[in-house]
Scaffold this motif. Structure first.
Motif, mmCIF file in Angstrom:
data_model
loop_
_atom_site.group_PDB
_atom_site.id
_atom_site.type_symbol
_atom_site.label_atom_id
_atom_site.label_comp_id
_atom_site.label_asym_id
_atom_site.label_seq_id
_atom_site.Cartn_x
_atom_site.Cartn_y
_atom_site.Cartn_z
ATOM 1 N N UNK A 1 19.121 -52.169 2.714
ATOM 2 C CA UNK A 1 19.651 -50.802 2.589
ATOM 3 C C UNK A 1 18.767 -49.832 3.384
ATOM 4 N N UNK A 2 17.471 -50.079 3.343
ATOM 5 C CA UNK A 2 16.556 -49.194 4.074
ATOM 6 C C UNK A 2 16.780 -49.309 5.589
ATOM 7 N N UNK A 3 17.001 -50.542 6.063
ATOM 8 C CA UNK A 3 17.270 -50.682 7.512
ATOM 9 C C UNK A 3 18.595 -49.999 7.875
ATOM 10 N N UNK B 1 26.569 -56.956 14.151
ATOM 11 C CA UNK B 1 27.283 -58.212 14.382
ATOM 12 C C UNK B 1 28.767 -57.886 14.289
ATOM 13 N N UNK B 2 29.454 -58.018 15.394
ATOM 14 C CA UNK B 2 30.873 -57.648 15.492
ATOM 15 C C UNK B 2 31.091 -56.209 15.019
ATOM 16 N N UNK B 3 30.175 -55.324 15.384
ATOM 17 C CA UNK B 3 30.323 -53.905 15.068
ATOM 18 C C UNK B 3 29.818 -53.519 13.685
ATOM 19 N N UNK B 4 29.443 -54.505 12.872
ATOM 20 C CA UNK B 4 28.946 -54.194 11.520
ATOM 21 C C UNK B 4 27.412 -54.229 11.561
ATOM 22 N N UNK B 5 26.754 -53.116 11.193
ATOM 23 C CA UNK B 5 25.285 -53.105 11.233
ATOM 24 C C UNK B 5 24.693 -54.233 10.384
ATOM 25 N N UNK B 6 23.571 -54.787 10.840
ATOM 26 C CA UNK B 6 22.931 -55.889 10.132
ATOM 27 C C UNK B 6 22.555 -55.493 8.703
ATOM 28 N N UNK B 7 22.217 -54.220 8.505
ATOM 29 C CA UNK B 7 21.851 -53.754 7.165
ATOM 30 C C UNK B 7 22.976 -53.974 6.161
ATOM 31 N N UNK C 1 10.692 -50.059 14.524
ATOM 32 C CA UNK C 1 12.126 -50.246 14.264
ATOM 33 C C UNK C 1 12.991 -49.716 15.404
ATOM 34 N N UNK C 2 12.479 -48.673 16.092
ATOM 35 C CA UNK C 2 13.294 -47.951 17.069
ATOM 36 C C UNK C 2 13.999 -48.845 18.072
ATOM 37 N N UNK C 3 13.239 -49.748 18.677
ATOM 38 C CA UNK C 3 13.818 -50.584 19.737
ATOM 39 C C UNK C 3 14.680 -51.707 19.178
ATOM 40 N N UNK C 4 14.558 -51.986 17.893
ATOM 41 C CA UNK C 4 15.339 -53.078 17.309
ATOM 42 C C UNK C 4 16.606 -52.506 16.659
ATOM 43 N N UNK C 5 16.401 -51.630 15.660
ATOM 44 C CA UNK C 5 17.572 -51.070 14.957
ATOM 45 C C UNK C 5 18.298 -50.063 15.853
ATOM 46 N N UNK C 6 17.577 -49.501 16.843
ATOM 47 C CA UNK C 6 18.196 -48.512 17.729
ATOM 48 C C UNK C 6 18.869 -49.128 18.938
ATOM 49 N N UNK C 7 18.852 -50.436 19.054
ATOM 50 C CA UNK C 7 19.466 -51.076 20.218
ATOM 51 C C UNK C 7 20.954 -51.302 19.957
ATOM 52 N N UNK C 8 21.826 -50.538 20.652
ATOM 53 C CA UNK C 8 23.254 -50.642 20.339
ATOM 54 C C UNK C 8 23.848 -52.014 20.596
ATOM 55 N N UNK C 9 23.197 -52.786 21.469
ATOM 56 C CA UNK C 9 23.757 -54.091 21.800
ATOM 57 C C UNK C 9 23.454 -55.133 20.713
ATOM 58 N N UNK C 10 22.329 -54.960 20.024
ATOM 59 C CA UNK C 10 21.872 -56.008 19.117
ATOM 60 C C UNK C 10 21.755 -55.578 17.657
ATOM 61 N N UNK C 11 22.013 -54.303 17.360
ATOM 62 C CA UNK C 11 21.800 -53.857 15.980
ATOM 63 C C UNK C 11 23.003 -54.088 15.078
#
Lengths: 229, 191
Positions: B51-53, B89-95, B77-87
């Motif tokens: 939930x925090x992510x 899965x099929x448009x649903x945030x990993x969080x 977190x910026x470069x990981x959670x902020x990366x639009x390509x990888x943050x």
């Protein structure tokens, strides 16, 4: 006499605890969702007007080389309506699409008028049509108006291989050409090209071509961005 | 020391993992109960860190940055959670995936904790095991993404890593529980 060992088989509870577990989980989820909505409500992301434009990170050709480009890096999150800031004109093209070929001139005209307060970006995609394959060399030639292909309708060059890219209408496009992908097309709900959208400096979609069939991009920019240079 | 590692929220999550691990490893008379509480505790750390992510994700999307996590250095977190390509899965945030997955794990562990002798308890223990195992390839994928795919990789997202450890801890707790069941030590009075 040997004592027989009794095996104790424990029985479960009479009530079904799964319902209680469900309620507890529901409570946990409710608290979590409430906290999320209070602390950081999710934005509505999409290509429609009023939505935050879908972000992407992809390679972009700037006239010299290909470098990473992230759309949200251009957003000014502090921007307020009426304030100064650089708007963003997003164009989707397929270098082999005839309408994109002729829109090259319109884009050049718009750039000559608004380059001071609008950032132009073109996202190149490949439509699933015969002779619509394009590689980086073709994209570079389309942008730079350089020699690529022939003027024969032989599948070689721009505009479905009908033209040499050097003859594209308009001037050289001095802005980033971004290598599109199927995921970018999906996020932007692109069904055909060319497609144009104008973003506010803070990244929210202010004008979407599909939603304004009667309005030309030039008058939309005049209305939203203001006077050209 | 990296700024991200001194974040008070991160320290609370690390404490949560430490307590869950202690419960899992401690030897006492109520070992089965302790393992069930440990699995629940890991799953709760997992759902809250997910939930925090997601909160960080939303902040980054709307504001471009966040004070909730560092955006510089190896651990950030910026470069990981902020990366639009990888943050996502099929448009649903990993969080969101994390919240949904840990919800299932919480439900299974909670059911077992409330009534470990129910008819369905063996099935639920197996479901918990397979659900925990099913999450591990995603953890591996996310670690590969962090280390090789995101902008200016490698990066390590500390709150994502908490969720990864929580899942691993959960799977280990359930493994111990399955072992206890197999050797006939499922009930407390059986050792």
């Amino acid at each position: 006499m040997a004592r027989r060992r009794k095996t104790l088989v424990q029985k479960g509870r009479d009530d079904d605890v799964r319902i209680i577990a469900g309620f507890i989980l529901g409570s946990i989820l409710t608290v979590i969702m409430l906290l999320i909505v209070i602390i950081a409500p999710p934005a509505t992301i999409g290509p429609s007007e009023g939505e935050l434009a879908p972000d992407f990170s992809a390679d972009a050709y700037n006239g010299a080389n290909w470098e990473n480009y992230k759309l949200s890096d251009t957003f000014d999150y502090e921007w307020e309506e009426g304030g100064d800031g650089e708007w963003i004109l997003v164009q989707f093209i397929d270098t082999d699409c005839p309408y994109c070929w002729s829109e090259g001139e319109t884009m050049s005209d718009l750039y000559s008028q608004w380059s001071g307060n609008v950032e132009f970006i073109t996202i190149t995609v490949e439509l699933s049509i015969n002779n619509h394959d394009s590689d980086r060399a073709e994209v570079e030639a389309f942008r730079d108006k350089t020699n690529y292909g022939t003027e024969e309708n032989d599948g070689d060059g721009c505009n479905s291989g009908r033209n040499n890219c050097i003859n594209r209408p308009g001037t050289i496009h001095n802005w980033n050409y971004i290598e599109g992908s199927s995921s970018i097309m999906k996020d932007w709900e692109i069904t055909g090209t060319p497609f144009l959208a104008l973003l506010q400096p803070d990244g929210y979609v202010a004008w979407n071509q599909y939603e304004n069939q009667g309005e030309e991009i030039e008058s939309a920019m005049q209305r939203l961005v203001g006077g050209s240079e | 020391m990296n700024e991200a590692l001194t974040d008070p929220i991160l320290i609370i999550f690390i404490l949560g993992l430490a307590i869950s691990s202690y419960l899992m490893l401690a030897n006492n008379e109520k070992k089965t109960s302790m393992l069930l509480i440990s699995s629940l505790s890991f799953a709760i750390v997992g759902i809250t860190s997910s939930a925090y992510t997601y909160i960080i994700h939303n902040k980054m999307v709307v504001q471009g940055s966040t004070t909730f996590c560092s955006s510089e250095g190896l651990v950030q977190c910026g470069s990981v959670i902020g990366d639009p390509q990888w943050n996502n899965l099929f448009g649903v945030p990993w969080g969101i995936f994390g919240i949904l997955s840990f919800s299932i794990l919480i439900f299974l562990s909670l059911c077992l904790y409330l009534d470990r002798h129910a008819k369905w308890s063996e099935d639920y223990l197996n479901y918990a095991w397979w659900a925990g195992i099913a999450g591990l390839p995603f953890v591996a994928l996310l670690i590969i993404i962090e280390l090789t795919q995101v902008e200016d990789a490698p990066h390590i997202c500390p709150f994502c890593t908490i969720a990864h450890f929580a899942l691993i801890g959960y799977a280990v707790s359930i493994y111990f529980l399955k072992n206890r069941r197999n050797i006939g030590k499922w009930s407390e009075n059986e050792g």
